[in-house]
Design a protein around this motif. Structure first.
Motif, short mmCIF file in Angstrom:
data_model
loop_
_atom_site.label_atom_id
_atom_site.label_comp_id
_atom_site.label_asym_id
_atom_site.label_seq_id
_atom_site.Cartn_x
_atom_site.Cartn_y
_atom_site.Cartn_z
N SER A 16 0.86 -0.97 0.47
CA SER A 16 0.03 0.13 0.14
C SER A 16 0.87 1.07 -0.28
CB SER A 16 -0.83 0.11 1.49
OG SER A 16 -1.89 1.89 1.75
N ALA B 277 1.06 4.46 0.66
CA ALA B 277 -0.28 5.24 2.52
C ALA B 277 0.93 4.02 2.84
CB ALA B 277 -1.20 5.30 2.17
N ARG C 119 4.91 4.66 2.73
CA ARG C 119 5.54 6.11 3.16
C ARG C 119 5.51 6.10 4.36
NH1 ARG C 119 2.92 7.78 -2.66
NH2 ARG C 119 0.48 8.03 -0.93
#
Length: 354
Positions: A114, A116, A119
């Motif tokens: 994923s 997100a 990060r």
């Protein structure tokens, strides 16, 4: 962390699949400088070179060296052990994650990723890494400050003791340098030589406990007065105390042993041969040479030649016979130190700065 390319932190991606590297790179490149390696060997090369990456995202299942082995080698190398490693892998069993964390990884992300989550995890662990590096730097700076303060206190105390029977206090400076020069020939390592250099100024700290009428007596001492003088090594050891610091341990060792003699006729314990600590045997030569070649209340200064002759004649009785040739080996440097810190008002100001 958004800024110029030079300001960005560096993330090393390690995966033998070009497509996986492209996906991760597209996720991270807007905020970080990205490097890539397609096998474990290349990853270790990049991680070991300067400037080092700030983080490593590491696949487990690679041909040749797998990610577990790469992580193990990274953590075994002091130069790369601190770099945070996040495993990114299709292996999603609990035992796989446990193994990765036990090897020293800070996190474990399963594929498909994923963006997100990647990060967020990278940002969190880089922030922790930065915080730890800042704290480590502060601890190192504070430790060095304390070390320098301790060294300065030792030097000042050594000079304070020397002022009792030598008005300039330069003796401890000269013989400290002489001791280090001899210690360097012994080749126990630079850190040990530095320890001898920094501890030797405390060799006569026990003189603080000897009455001035004995210490500064211009004539020969009687039996009672010699008895008082012979107490100064133990007084010095008592002043220094028992401390875990390597510097203070050696200071105490030197204070106690620098008047011992190779043949066992010294004091305070009558130690013989190699039972005398090496540091004390080294300082004994440096101390006697400097005492002979400089004026004292009870004697005139001897010539260098006469002083060296006395040390040679007493090799095997007073002095360690293996150290005396080493003393000769560094004589040119010793004479330079002797001249630099000569007993003169001009030299006192220079010595105070060291």
């Amino acid at each position: 962390m958004i800024g110029t390319h030079q300001d960005k932190q560096t993330v090393l991606l390690v995966d033998d699949g070009a497509e996986n590297i492209d996906v991760l790179s597209s996720v991270l490149r807007p905020e970080y400088k990205v490097k890539a390696a397609i096998n474990g060997e290349r990853a270790l090369q990049i991680a070991g070179a300067d400037p080092k990456p700030d983080m490593i995202l590491l696949d487990i299942m690679m041909s040749g060296m797998d990610g577990y082995e790469v992580c193990r080698r990274l953590k075994a190398n002091p130069a790369t052990a601190g770099i945070p490693v996040i495993f990114i892998t299709a292996k999603n069993h609990e035992e796989d994650e446990t193994k990765g964390l036990e090897l020293g990884a800070v996190d474990y992300i399963t594929k498909p990723i994923s963006p997100a989550i990647v990060r967020a995890r990278v940002h969190t662990h880089l922030a922790l890494y930065d915080q730890n590096r800042t704290l480590d730097k502060m601890v190192r700076e504070r430790t060095e400050e304390l070390r320098q303060t301790r060294l300065e206190i030792i030097r000042r105390l050594g000079r304070a003791a020397e002022f009792k029977d030598n008005e300039t206090g330069l003796h401890v400076i000269r013989m400290g340098h002489y001791s280090r020069l001899i210690a360097e020939v012994v080749e126990h390592g630079d850190s040990w030589s530095d320890l001898v250099f920094n501890a030797s100024p405390m060799h006569d700290i026990g003189k603080i406990g000897i009455p001035d009428n004995v210490l500064r007596k211009p004539g020969k001492l009687d039996e009672k007065e010699w008895g008082m003088m012979h107490r100064h090594p133990e007084i010095g050891a008592s002043i220094i105390g028992d401390d875990r610091s390597e510097l203070l341990k050696m200071s105490r060792e030197i204070a106690l042993s620098h008047h011992e003699k190779w043949d066992g006729s010294g004091y305070p314990f009558g130690l013989k041969g190699e039972d005398i600590p090496l540091s004390g045997r080294i300082v004994a030569i440096a101390d006697v040479f400097d005492a002979l070649t400089n004026e004292r209340p009870y004697k005139k200064a001897w010539s260098v030649e006469d002083a060296v002759q006395v040390i040679d004649q007493n090799a095997g009785s007073h002095f360690d016979p293996e150290l005396v040739p080493m003393f000769h080996e560094v004589m040119p440097e010793i004479l330079k130190i002797k001249e630099q810190y000569a007993e003169s008002t001009a030299m006192m100001e220079e010595a105070a700065a060291h």
